[in-house]
Write an enzyme that holds these catalytic residues in place. Structure first.
Site, mmCIF file in Angstrom:
data_model
loop_
_atom_site.group_PDB
_atom_site.id
_atom_site.type_symbol
_atom_site.label_atom_id
_atom_site.label_comp_id
_atom_site.label_asym_id
_atom_site.label_seq_id
_atom_site.Cartn_x
_atom_site.Cartn_y
_atom_site.Cartn_z
ATOM 1 N N GLY A 139 15.676 -29.842 -14.296
ATOM 2 C CA GLY A 139 14.892 -30.074 -15.515
ATOM 3 C C GLY A 139 15.709 -30.082 -16.784
ATOM 4 O O GLY A 139 16.626 -30.892 -16.946
ATOM 5 N N GLY A 147 2.093 -30.373 -14.221
ATOM 6 C CA GLY A 147 3.049 -31.497 -14.250
ATOM 7 C C GLY A 147 4.389 -31.165 -13.618
ATOM 8 O O GLY A 147 5.364 -31.874 -13.825
ATOM 9 N N GLU A 169 6.078 -33.148 -7.724
ATOM 10 C CA GLU A 169 6.349 -34.574 -7.513
ATOM 11 C C GLU A 169 5.036 -35.282 -7.202
ATOM 12 O O GLU A 169 4.040 -34.643 -6.844
ATOM 13 C CB GLU A 169 7.308 -34.737 -6.328
ATOM 14 C CG GLU A 169 8.685 -34.162 -6.571
ATOM 15 C CD GLU A 169 9.375 -34.777 -7.778
ATOM 16 O OE1 GLU A 169 9.666 -35.970 -7.768
ATOM 17 O OE2 GLU A 169 9.634 -34.038 -8.755
ATOM 18 N N ASP A 221 12.819 -32.133 -2.460
ATOM 19 C CA ASP A 221 13.249 -32.257 -3.857
ATOM 20 C C ASP A 221 14.530 -31.442 -4.085
ATOM 21 O O ASP A 221 15.500 -31.939 -4.673
ATOM 22 C CB ASP A 221 12.111 -31.771 -4.775
ATOM 23 C CG ASP A 221 12.478 -31.804 -6.239
ATOM 24 O OD1 ASP A 221 12.379 -32.880 -6.852
ATOM 25 O OD2 ASP A 221 12.887 -30.751 -6.768
ATOM 26 N N LYS A 260 18.447 -32.729 -4.933
ATOM 27 C CA LYS A 260 19.209 -32.176 -6.061
ATOM 28 C C LYS A 260 20.507 -31.537 -5.570
ATOM 29 O O LYS A 260 21.565 -31.698 -6.186
ATOM 30 C CB LYS A 260 18.362 -31.133 -6.808
ATOM 31 C CG LYS A 260 17.177 -31.733 -7.564
ATOM 32 C CD LYS A 260 16.227 -30.642 -8.038
ATOM 33 C CE LYS A 260 15.049 -31.186 -8.813
ATOM 34 N NZ LYS A 260 13.979 -30.188 -9.003
#
Ligand code: NAP
Ligand code: HSE
Length: 451
Positions: free
Chosen positions: A153, A206, A209, A220, A224
């Protein structure tokens, strides 16, 4: 005084005041991240003009539903549902991809790069699976491709790896790199929340995914970790080499039992570069309550890096959400707008791993094992004996409750929780097979422990 200045990606130029660079941006997809990016860019336009001497304007926004976008405050004249218009627009210098997935997103990013536009993307799946292809085209057209928002993020981990710790051989990284699962585990652990309710909340906020399976099953984090470990270890670490386990099968009982023994459950991503080879894994992990990662809660993420010169570094911040992610996207936009030189991966970026690189699969870890055992004399000795037979030494054995519970076959048994010292995957699997065949107990859960 006016003069032509070279644009960010090298093939377009604009008549601009020599003192101020003008840069046009297109945003593809106006969801959580695209929306946050649009708002940040428009709200801070004057601020970036003042602090960066660059006038960044949003020239186009690609959407599927224009009415929805107008209701979000985007002027109708910059909205389009036609990607070809965006790519052909000479006012667009940088294309921001916030669509997600690897279908349309890949085609659009490649089209932008071929047209000589810099690309900023938040899409970890795209970067993980196709950065070799994207970079090949970007190098050909001299464009930058930036993906800070794809990992952790708003935390500037990519820039740290690309620039900040280049002096080091990075030997190890460990972190919480998925906001959704950290949010879910925090709610389950601290509030006794139900897994499904916590996931729904993470979606509403939010963090998740489009398909939350990617979050809860660890994909996810795996995408990463592939990106981060490739950058950290300067060699391609394909996602297919990463061991993965998600949190969807975690029983809230284990979170509670672990807690009573002084542990907090986290989904950890771990990368090590040792003499034996590269070890990369994503799985639920118990960490002692005093461990710094134990207090990283909600949608916060944290990553530890160990470099041979710098020692330990820890980066911490919001790992998901509209504005933390927009922070990373917009910082990349500013970087692209203000840096003429482009920096690509500092490793040979190919589809597969270099054949000379070894990957470790029989890695070592301590374990929390919950057994359901017969409530009879000699059972404890029998179970300890099996661990001993496979060379696994035990740290603690604890009968959390006397209350009998049905095990996964419906037999009433008592829970027995065992914490082991470090053992290999092979050793623990062999011991668990033997326990399941003993007729006296069954393994109900096995969770790795990091100390
Ligand atoms: P999202 O809220 O689902 O937004 C995606 C948007 O793209 C939606 O508005 C969707 O439109 C639009 N879209 C999809 N296909 C399109 C197409 N062909 N043409 C035009 N628009 C299209 O997802 P998000 O959470 O913003 O995530 C976007 C990307 O950022 C993903 O790669 C994700 O992994 C990454 N990311 C997300 C976060 C986060 O916290 N959410 C953090 C870091 C990175 P509709 O509304 O019509 O479906
Ligand atoms: N779904 C991702 C997460 C978004 O929960 O961490 C940030 O990459």
């Amino acid at each position: 005084m006016k003069k032509n200045i070279k644009q960010v990606n090298g093939n377009s130029s604009k008549e601009v005041n020599a003192m101020t660079k003008k840069v046009g941006v297109a945003i593809l997809g106006l969801g959580v991240v695209g929306g946050g990016t649009y708002q940040t860019l428009t709200k801070h336009r004057e601020y970036y003009l003042k602090t960066q001497n660059v006038d960044i304007t949003v020239e186009a926004v690609l959407v599927r539903n224009k009415e929805k976008a107008v209701a979000q405050g985007v002027p109708a004249e910059i909205l389009t549902d036609n990607i070809a218009e965006v790519i052909a627009n000479p006012a667009v210098d940088i294309v921001v991809e916030t669509i997600g997935g690897v279908d349309a997103a890949k085609d659009y990013v490649l089209a932008a790069l071929r047209e000589g536009k810099a690309v900023v993307t938040a899409n970890k799946e795209l970067v993980c699976k196709y950065s070799h292809e994207l970079e090949r085209v970007a190098k050909r057209t001299g464009c930058g491709i930036y993906y800070e928002a794809s990992c952790v993020g708003g935390v500037p981990i990519i820039r740290t790896l690309l620039d900040g710790v280049q002096a080091n051989r990075v030997q190890e990284m460990m972190g919480i790199i998925n906001g959704t699962t950290n949010y879910i585990l925090t709610k389950m652990s601290q509030e006794g929340a139900d897994y499904a309710d916590a996931l729904k909340d993470a979606q509403k906020l939010g963090y998740a995914e489009a398909d939350p399976t990617n979050d809860v099953e660890g994909f996810d984090a795996l995408y990463k970790l592939s990106i981060l470990s490739s950058l950290a270890f300067h060699t391609k670490v394909p996602y297919t080499k990463i061991y993965r386990e998600g949190i969807s099968k975690i029983d809230s009982k284990d979170i509670a039992y672990g807690k009573s023994l002084g542990y907090t459950l986290k989904l950890l991503a771990i990368g090590k570069n040792t003499e034996k080879g590269i070890e990369v894994r994503v799985h639920p992990t118990f960490v002692p309550n005093a461990h710094p990662l134990a207090s990283v809660n909600d949608s916060f993420n944290a990553v530890y890096l160990k470099g041979d010169a710098v020692g330990d570094i820890m980066l911490y911040g919001r790992g998901a959400g509209a504005f933390p992610t927009a922070s990373a996207v917009v910082s990349d936009v500013i970087y692209a707008a203000t840096h003429a030189e482009v920096k690509y991966s500092t490793f040979k970026n190919t589809a597969t791993a270099d054949s000379s690189v070894k990957f470790v699969s029989d890695f070592e870890s301590a374990y929390y094992v919950r057994l359901a055992v017969d409530d009879e004399a000699g059972v404890l000795a029998k179970m300890s004996g099996i661990f001993g037979k496979y060379g696994i030494s035990l740290v603690a054995v604890s009968q959390i409750t006397q209350k009998k519970e049905p095990d996964d076959e419906g037999i009433l048994r008592v829970p027995l929780v065992i914490i082991t010292h470090k053992t290999t995957e092979t050793q623990i699997k062999n011991a668990m097979t033997k326990i399941n065949a003993s007729g006296m107990g069954k393994v109900q859960a096995a969770i790795r422990v990091e100390s």
